[in-house]
Design a protein around this motif. Structure first.
Motif, PDB file in Angstrom:
ATOM      1  N   GLY A   1      -2.404   7.511 -13.440  1.00  0.00           N
ATOM      2  CA  GLY A   1      -3.111   8.522 -12.677  1.00  0.00           C
ATOM      3  C   GLY A   1      -3.673   8.021 -11.360  1.00  0.00           C
ATOM      4  O   GLY A   1      -4.374   8.733 -10.668  1.00  0.00           O
ATOM      5  N   ARG A   2      -3.346   6.784 -10.997  1.00  0.00           N
ATOM      6  CA  ARG A   2      -3.840   6.220  -9.753  1.00  0.00           C
ATOM      7  C   ARG A   2      -2.806   5.191  -9.269  1.00  0.00           C
ATOM      8  O   ARG A   2      -1.931   4.813 -10.033  1.00  0.00           O
ATOM      9  CB  ARG A   2      -5.199   5.543  -9.945  1.00  0.00           C
ATOM     10  CG  ARG A   2      -5.179   4.444 -11.013  1.00  0.00           C
ATOM     11  CD  ARG A   2      -6.593   3.965 -11.345  1.00  0.00           C
ATOM     12  NE  ARG A   2      -6.575   2.897 -12.318  1.00  0.00           N
ATOM     13  CZ  ARG A   2      -6.391   3.023 -13.608  1.00  0.00           C
ATOM     14  NH1 ARG A   2      -6.210   4.219 -14.130  1.00  0.00           N
ATOM     15  NH2 ARG A   2      -6.418   1.978 -14.426  1.00  0.00           N
ATOM     16  N   PRO A   3      -2.888   4.740  -8.042  1.00  0.00           N
ATOM     17  CA  PRO A   3      -1.938   3.748  -7.562  1.00  0.00           C
ATOM     18  C   PRO A   3      -1.895   2.516  -8.456  1.00  0.00           C
ATOM     19  O   PRO A   3      -2.901   2.110  -9.040  1.00  0.00           O
ATOM     20  CB  PRO A   3      -2.472   3.415  -6.151  1.00  0.00           C
ATOM     21  CG  PRO A   3      -3.203   4.632  -5.728  1.00  0.00           C
ATOM     22  CD  PRO A   3      -3.820   5.181  -7.004  1.00  0.00           C
ATOM     23  N   ALA A   4      -0.717   1.939  -8.568  1.00  0.00           N
ATOM     24  CA  ALA A   4      -0.501   0.824  -9.492  1.00  0.00           C
ATOM     25  C   ALA A   4      -1.400  -0.358  -9.179  1.00  0.00           C
ATOM     26  O   ALA A   4      -1.482  -0.790  -8.035  1.00  0.00           O
ATOM     27  CB  ALA A   4       0.958   0.389  -9.434  1.00  0.00           C
ATOM     28  N   PRO A   5      -2.109  -0.891 -10.186  1.00  0.00           N
ATOM     29  CA  PRO A   5      -2.892  -2.100  -9.959  1.00  0.00           C
ATOM     30  C   PRO A   5      -1.998  -3.317  -9.845  1.00  0.00           C
ATOM     31  O   PRO A   5      -0.847  -3.286 -10.235  1.00  0.00           O
ATOM     32  CB  PRO A   5      -3.766  -2.185 -11.233  1.00  0.00           C
ATOM     33  CG  PRO A   5      -2.942  -1.526 -12.278  1.00  0.00           C
ATOM     34  CD  PRO A   5      -2.200  -0.419 -11.574  1.00  0.00           C
ATOM     35  N   ARG A   6      -2.524  -4.381  -9.306  1.00  0.00           N
ATOM     36  CA  ARG A   6      -1.746  -5.596  -9.118  1.00  0.00           C
ATOM     37  C   ARG A   6      -2.360  -6.721  -9.950  1.00  0.00           C
ATOM     38  O   ARG A   6      -3.564  -6.878 -10.017  1.00  0.00           O
ATOM     39  CB  ARG A   6      -1.730  -6.006  -7.644  1.00  0.00           C
ATOM     40  CG  ARG A   6      -1.180  -4.926  -6.727  1.00  0.00           C
ATOM     41  CD  ARG A   6       0.226  -4.516  -7.118  1.00  0.00           C
ATOM     42  NE  ARG A   6       0.721  -3.436  -6.291  1.00  0.00           N
ATOM     43  CZ  ARG A   6       1.794  -2.739  -6.546  1.00  0.00           C
ATOM     44  NH1 ARG A   6       2.493  -2.985  -7.635  1.00  0.00           N
ATOM     45  NH2 ARG A   6       2.184  -1.780  -5.755  1.00  0.00           N
ATOM     46  N   ALA A   7      -1.482  -7.520 -10.566  1.00  0.00           N
ATOM     47  CA  ALA A   7      -1.942  -8.612 -11.411  1.00  0.00           C
ATOM     48  C   ALA A   7      -2.681  -9.648 -10.569  1.00  0.00           C
ATOM     49  O   ALA A   7      -2.370  -9.842  -9.401  1.00  0.00           O
ATOM     50  CB  ALA A   7      -0.752  -9.258 -12.102  1.00  0.00           C
TER      51      ALA A   7
ATOM     52  N   ALA B   1      10.596   5.333  -9.070  1.00  0.00           N
ATOM     53  CA  ALA B   1       9.449   4.495  -8.724  1.00  0.00           C
ATOM     54  C   ALA B   1       8.194   5.324  -8.487  1.00  0.00           C
ATOM     55  O   ALA B   1       8.244   6.502  -8.124  1.00  0.00           O
ATOM     56  CB  ALA B   1       9.762   3.668  -7.485  1.00  0.00           C
ATOM     57  N   GLN B   2       7.071   4.658  -8.694  1.00  0.00           N
ATOM     58  CA  GLN B   2       5.769   5.286  -8.518  1.00  0.00           C
ATOM     59  C   GLN B   2       5.296   5.173  -7.072  1.00  0.00           C
ATOM     60  O   GLN B   2       5.894   4.479  -6.249  1.00  0.00           O
ATOM     61  CB  GLN B   2       4.762   4.611  -9.460  1.00  0.00           C
ATOM     62  CG  GLN B   2       5.124   4.797 -10.922  1.00  0.00           C
ATOM     63  CD  GLN B   2       4.332   3.893 -11.843  1.00  0.00           C
ATOM     64  OE1 GLN B   2       4.133   2.726 -11.562  1.00  0.00           O
ATOM     65  NE2 GLN B   2       3.875   4.451 -12.948  1.00  0.00           N
ATOM     66  N   SER B   3       4.214   5.839  -6.784  1.00  0.00           N
ATOM     67  CA  SER B   3       3.594   5.698  -5.469  1.00  0.00           C
ATOM     68  C   SER B   3       3.178   4.244  -5.255  1.00  0.00           C
ATOM     69  O   SER B   3       2.957   3.506  -6.223  1.00  0.00           O
ATOM     70  CB  SER B   3       2.367   6.610  -5.356  1.00  0.00           C
ATOM     71  OG  SER B   3       1.384   6.233  -6.306  1.00  0.00           O
TER      72      SER B   3
ATOM     73  N   PRO C   1       0.836  -1.201   0.000  1.00  0.00           N
ATOM     74  CA  PRO C   1       0.000   0.000   0.000  1.00  0.00           C
ATOM     75  C   PRO C   1       0.873   1.254   0.000  1.00  0.00           C
ATOM     76  O   PRO C   1       2.099   1.180  -0.094  1.00  0.00           O
ATOM     77  CB  PRO C   1      -0.766  -0.138   1.313  1.00  0.00           C
ATOM     78  CG  PRO C   1       0.216  -0.826   2.218  1.00  0.00           C
ATOM     79  CD  PRO C   1       0.984  -1.782   1.335  1.00  0.00           C
ATOM     80  N   ARG C   2       0.252   2.412   0.118  1.00  0.00           N
ATOM     81  CA  ARG C   2       1.003   3.627   0.361  1.00  0.00           C
ATOM     82  C   ARG C   2       1.627   3.563   1.757  1.00  0.00           C
ATOM     83  O   ARG C   2       1.205   2.778   2.601  1.00  0.00           O
ATOM     84  CB  ARG C   2       0.102   4.844   0.235  1.00  0.00           C
ATOM     85  CG  ARG C   2      -0.397   5.087  -1.195  1.00  0.00           C
ATOM     86  CD  ARG C   2      -1.297   6.311  -1.250  1.00  0.00           C
ATOM     87  NE  ARG C   2      -1.853   6.487  -2.588  1.00  0.00           N
ATOM     88  CZ  ARG C   2      -1.300   7.238  -3.540  1.00  0.00           C
ATOM     89  NH1 ARG C   2      -0.169   7.878  -3.304  1.00  0.00           N
ATOM     90  NH2 ARG C   2      -1.873   7.349  -4.723  1.00  0.00           N
ATOM     91  N   LEU C   3       2.629   4.397   1.969  1.00  0.00           N
ATOM     92  CA  LEU C   3       3.320   4.386   3.254  1.00  0.00           C
ATOM     93  C   LEU C   3       2.353   4.638   4.411  1.00  0.00           C
ATOM     94  O   LEU C   3       2.471   4.031   5.479  1.00  0.00           O
ATOM     95  CB  LEU C   3       4.429   5.440   3.244  1.00  0.00           C
ATOM     96  CG  LEU C   3       5.495   5.304   4.314  1.00  0.00           C
ATOM     97  CD1 LEU C   3       6.281   4.007   4.148  1.00  0.00           C
ATOM     98  CD2 LEU C   3       6.446   6.493   4.273  1.00  0.00           C
ATOM     99  N   VAL C   4       1.391   5.516   4.183  1.00  0.00           N
ATOM    100  CA  VAL C   4       0.291   5.738   5.122  1.00  0.00           C
ATOM    101  C   VAL C   4      -0.993   5.727   4.303  1.00  0.00           C
ATOM    102  O   VAL C   4      -1.083   6.424   3.285  1.00  0.00           O
ATOM    103  CB  VAL C   4       0.446   7.088   5.858  1.00  0.00           C
ATOM    104  CG1 VAL C   4      -0.750   7.337   6.769  1.00  0.00           C
ATOM    105  CG2 VAL C   4       1.740   7.121   6.661  1.00  0.00           C
TER     106      VAL C   4
END
Length: 263
Positions: free
Chosen positions: A257-263, A155-157, A93-96
């Motif tokens: 434009g949004r947090p990276a999706p996961r396969a 790296a991305q968020s 996830p994000r750091l917070v």
């Protein structure tokens, strides 16, 4: 380094990047040991390649598995090549998060174990074996190829743990090359971008990843990683380099434009 009479250990050799590297090395006459926890996939690959390949089931963090892989490689030729092609993006996830809760520390520890400790362990044990080799005309006794990522640099968020781990891989290359220079061992790393492997199989993810690629406007191919690994091994003047392989991609802050999706 010439391939004739040489042997290699490829960690993660049953995966996409590792499998392509195993095939390319074997096609060049190198005896290859596939070190991978996925025994069925490794067996299928070795059966395809025939007598110049072996399987050791295990991972790079296991000293006994690495020792078995080194021993098997020494039976196939002069053991001189180690490639670490292990690793996946462990979802984080994000750091917070939106509720103010911090990321679990275990996510970072899992990334470090997989992406840093394993490649480090493979390098130290293989380099110790290389040190006993007779040097070639350039004084070479061995070559180590590590796998970083473009996430080490931009790296991305939601990628803090993965970026930290891959950044550690990139950072270890120069001092590792300096440590091993007296033994005639070169060390480089490949920092791939989005490579089309089974883990990036969904069209949605593939299309989103292409947004940051400049040219060629497509995902990379696993054999293009293997081609670069071969070039590093063959070229005796390549040392202490981290080489991006990414179609000139520079990652944006967010995945589409949004947090990276996961396969």
């Amino acid at each position: 380094m010439e391939f004739e009479g040489r042997s290699a250990v490829v960690a993660g050799g049953a995966g996409g990047l590792g499998g392509a590297t195993v095939r390319r090395l074997a096609a060049g006459g190198v005896g290859v040991v596939v070190l991978d926890p996925q025994g069925d996939r490794a067996d299928a690959l070795v059966a395809e390649l025939g007598g110049r390949a072996r399987v050791v089931v295990g991972d790079s963090n296991d000293d006994d598995a690495v020792a078995a892989a080194v021993s098997a490689a020494q039976d196939l030729g002069v053991f001189s090549i180690a490639v670490s092609a292990t690793g996946v993006v462990i979802p984080s996830p994000r750091l917070v998060d939106g509720d103010g809760a911090p990321m679990p520390k275990d996510v970072l520890l899992a990334n470090l174990e997989l992406h840093v400790l394993g490649p480090f362990n493979l390098a130290r044990l293989c380099a110790a074996a290389f040190a006993a080799n007779t040097p070639d005309a350039d004084g070479q006794r061995g070559v180590i190829v590590q796998t970083a990522s473009i996430s080490a640099f931009d790296a991305q968020s939601t990628m803090v743990p993965y970026a930290a781990a891959k950044g550690a891989v990139a950072s270890m290359i120069l001092p590792m090359a300096r440590d091993l220079a007296p033994f005639g061992v070169r060390v480089c790393a490949i920092a791939p971008g989005a490579i089309a492997t089974p883990r990036l199989s969904t069209p949605r993810i593939q299309q989103a990843l292409m947004g940051d690629i400049v040219f060629p406007k497509r995902l990379g191919k696993a054999d293009e990683y293997a081609m670069l690994a071969e070039a590093i091994i063959r070229n005796p003047y390549l040392n202490a380099e981290v080489i991006r392989l990414d179609g000139a991609a520079r990652l944006s802050a967010e995945f589409g434009g949004r947090p990276a999706p996961r396969a």
